[in-house]
Design a protein around this motif. Structure first.
Motif, PDB file in Angstrom:
ATOM      1  N   ASP A  29      -2.326 -43.754 -62.741  1.00 26.75           N
ATOM      2  CA  ASP A  29      -1.543 -43.114 -61.334  1.00 26.75           C
ATOM      3  C   ASP A  29      -0.643 -42.275 -61.977  1.00 26.75           C
ATOM      4  OD1 ASP A  29      -2.760 -45.175 -59.404  1.00 26.75           O
ATOM      5  OD2 ASP A  29      -2.093 -46.757 -60.113  1.00 26.75           O
ATOM      6  N   VAL A  30      -0.131 -40.804 -61.708  1.00 25.07           N
ATOM      7  CA  VAL A  30       0.435 -40.231 -61.780  1.00 25.07           C
ATOM      8  C   VAL A  30       1.043 -39.776 -61.344  1.00 25.07           C
ATOM      9  CG1 VAL A  30      -1.457 -38.385 -62.151  1.00 25.07           C
ATOM     10  CG2 VAL A  30       0.492 -37.786 -63.851  1.00 25.07           C
ATOM     11  N   ILE A 217       0.502 -14.830 -59.280  1.00 26.44           N
ATOM     12  CA  ILE A 217       0.567 -15.454 -61.073  1.00 26.44           C
ATOM     13  C   ILE A 217       1.416 -17.088 -60.040  1.00 26.44           C
ATOM     14  CG2 ILE A 217       3.837 -14.899 -61.165  1.00 26.44           C
ATOM     15  CD1 ILE A 217       3.160 -14.990 -64.020  1.00 26.44           C
ATOM     16  N   THR A 218       1.681 -17.396 -58.679  1.00 24.36           N
ATOM     17  CA  THR A 218       1.873 -18.394 -58.702  1.00 24.36           C
ATOM     18  C   THR A 218       0.880 -19.222 -57.436  1.00 24.36           C
ATOM     19  OG1 THR A 218       4.017 -17.951 -57.702  1.00 24.36           O
ATOM     20  CG2 THR A 218       4.217 -18.922 -59.565  1.00 24.36           C
ATOM     21  N   ALA A 219       0.769 -20.482 -57.232  1.00 23.17           N
ATOM     22  CA  ALA A 219       0.818 -21.554 -56.021  1.00 23.17           C
ATOM     23  C   ALA A 219       1.546 -21.767 -54.589  1.00 23.17           C
ATOM     24  CB  ALA A 219      -0.938 -21.567 -56.085  1.00 23.17           C
ATOM     25  N   LEU A 220       0.848 -22.443 -54.000  1.00 23.32           N
ATOM     26  CA  LEU A 220       2.011 -22.987 -53.667  1.00 23.32           C
ATOM     27  C   LEU A 220       1.959 -24.332 -54.265  1.00 23.32           C
ATOM     28  CD1 LEU A 220       0.950 -23.538 -49.802  1.00 23.32           C
ATOM     29  CD2 LEU A 220       2.386 -22.012 -50.894  1.00 23.32           C
ATOM     30  N   GLU A 221       3.316 -24.000 -55.508  1.00 24.00           N
ATOM     31  CA  GLU A 221       3.421 -24.876 -55.842  1.00 24.00           C
ATOM     32  C   GLU A 221       4.224 -26.368 -55.691  1.00 24.00           C
ATOM     33  OE1 GLU A 221       2.733 -23.889 -59.065  1.00 24.00           O
ATOM     34  OE2 GLU A 221       1.933 -22.286 -59.370  1.00 24.00           O
ATOM     35  N   THR A 222       3.681 -27.683 -56.012  1.00 20.34           N
ATOM     36  CA  THR A 222       4.758 -28.394 -55.691  1.00 20.34           C
ATOM     37  C   THR A 222       4.456 -29.494 -56.475  1.00 20.34           C
ATOM     38  OG1 THR A 222       4.752 -30.256 -53.595  1.00 20.34           O
ATOM     39  CG2 THR A 222       2.342 -29.337 -53.602  1.00 20.34           C
ATOM     40  N   ALA A 223       5.233 -30.764 -55.720  1.00 24.87           N
ATOM     41  CA  ALA A 223       5.094 -31.919 -56.648  1.00 24.87           C
ATOM     42  C   ALA A 223       3.678 -32.571 -55.995  1.00 24.87           C
ATOM     43  CB  ALA A 223       6.759 -32.776 -56.115  1.00 24.87           C
ATOM     44  N   LEU A 224       2.804 -33.033 -56.977  1.00 19.42           N
ATOM     45  CA  LEU A 224       2.046 -34.186 -56.599  1.00 19.42           C
ATOM     46  C   LEU A 224       2.158 -35.781 -57.364  1.00 19.42           C
ATOM     47  CD1 LEU A 224      -1.084 -31.472 -56.710  1.00 19.42           C
ATOM     48  CD2 LEU A 224       0.885 -32.472 -54.547  1.00 19.42           C
ATOM     49  N   ARG A 225       1.217 -36.746 -56.534  1.00 25.10           N
ATOM     50  CA  ARG A 225       0.559 -37.780 -57.555  1.00 25.10           C
ATOM     51  C   ARG A 225      -0.477 -38.091 -57.472  1.00 25.10           C
ATOM     52  NH1 ARG A 225       5.206 -43.021 -56.692  1.00 25.10           N
ATOM     53  NH2 ARG A 225       6.792 -41.778 -56.611  1.00 25.10           N
ATOM     54  N   GLY A 226      -1.313 -38.752 -58.229  1.00 20.47           N
ATOM     55  CA  GLY A 226      -2.398 -38.543 -58.015  1.00 20.47           C
ATOM     56  C   GLY A 226      -2.706 -40.134 -59.138  1.00 20.47           C
ATOM     57  N   GLN A 227      -4.503 -40.317 -59.232  1.00 23.76           N
ATOM     58  CA  GLN A 227      -5.500 -41.409 -59.471  1.00 23.76           C
ATOM     59  C   GLN A 227      -6.006 -40.456 -60.352  1.00 23.76           C
ATOM     60  OE1 GLN A 227      -7.137 -44.828 -57.751  1.00 23.76           O
ATOM     61  NE2 GLN A 227      -5.772 -46.071 -58.598  1.00 23.76           N
TER      62      GLN A 227
END
Length: 322
Positions: A29-30, A217-227
């Motif tokens: 989990d990250v 040079i950028t996407a929709l930059e955001t914070a994520l959580r994932g497994q």
């Protein structure tokens, strides 16, 4: 989760101390921070929404307790996977990805992007609110422009060979890294050749959505959580990373020259078809030309990327051996 002691700031580093050790098959989990923190600190932006983690990481960097560079990505890790050795393959099963903040940003300037000459003396940032229920980004409410969200980690990679030392976080390569491949969403798999013991996996550069090319040079930059599920594969030998979705195999190539990157991707597609379906090289070359799609992954990371989408539906009788 990302903190000043669980991230690498700006590079893929074979000498970085692991922040966690895992067995093959374990679930990770990250969390990752966005690159939006600096933008939101600008005058007129809502600084109250900045993730506490990015504040702490920026403070540690400023204080000199967290090494910075040579790139600009904050990568969570490295993660040591027990049993992984140089020459093995790390199978990264991307089981889940969730938005961690209700906004994303997109920025460009005259110093970067694919056509900086068209925007002299220009710097622009846009904050895009995210609707996690509808899975859309509100790009422009006045014009009714909504971007469908398909979150993915722009950067998932292992440490480079020890002799390389710490490398820049932006250019992708054989270690995978900043591939910016928008197909690697939840439910897909990334196969990465291992260079050092433990693999030392780094994860970051969360994107809520991105177009092929990522041209400004950028996407929709955001914070994520994932497994992620991490599996050591000793039965596979790869030179370049590969991807797998429910419907496609993905062959990849990168180089500072887009033609060379594309040739690598096409050759890797031919090799993949031989490995997975035992197709002769000549047949594979013809199949890539007649039924597969060659796409530009990204054009803006110094090292450019191309990938080939190979539909699994082409094979109605032969089962894959991957």
């Amino acid at each position: 989760m990302p903190t000043p002691t669980t991230v690498v700031n700006g590079g893929y580093d074979p000498a970085a101390a692991p922040v966690v050790r895992m067995a093959s098959g374990d679930l990770l989990d990250v969390g990752t921070v966005s690159t939006c923190g600096v933008r939101l600190l600008q005058t007129g932006k809502d600084s109250g929404r900045i993730e506490p983690a990015i504040r702490a990481i920026q403070a540690a960097t400023a204080a000199g307790t967290l090494k910075r560079g040579p790139g600009g990505h904050v990568l969570t890790g490295p993660v040591y996977v027990e049993g992984a050795e140089s020459g093995d393959v790390l199978e990264v099963r991307i089981r889940d990805i969730q938005l961690d903040v209700p906004y994303a940003c997109n920025s460009f300037s005259s110093r970067s992007g694919f056509i900086p000459e068209d925007f002299p003396n220009t710097t622009r940032s846009r904050i895009v609110p995210l609707d996690a229920r509808r899975m859309i980004g509100h790009f422009d409410d006045t014009l009714g422009i909504e971007i469908p969200l398909r979150p993915f980690f722009g950067s998932i990679g292992v440490a480079p060979p020890a002799a390389s030392g710490r490398i820049h976080s932006a250019p992708p390569g054989m270690h995978a890294g900043n591939l910016d491949n928008k197909e690697l969403t939840a439910g897909t798999i990334l196969y990465i050749p291992v260079n050092v013991r433990g693999a030392l996996l780094h994860i970051g550069d969360g994107h809520a959505a991105q177009g092929d090319g990522e041209v400004d040079i950028t996407a929709l930059e955001t914070a994520l959580r994932g497994q992620l599920q991490l599996v050591v594969r000793k039965d596979m030998k790869l030179t370049w990373p590969r991807g797998e979705t429910r419907t496609h195999w993905i062959a990849m190539g990168t180089d500072s020259n887009l033609t060379i990157a594309t040739k690598i991707a096409v050759r890797e597609a031919i090799k993949l078809l031989g490995d997975v379906y035992k197709l002769p090289r000549e047949d594979a070359y013809q199949l890539v030309s007649t039924a597969c799609d060659v796409r530009i992954t990204q054009l803006v990371d110094g090292t450019m990327g191309a990938h080939v989408m190979i539909p699994k539906a082409l094979f109605t009788r032969r089962r894959p051996t991957h």
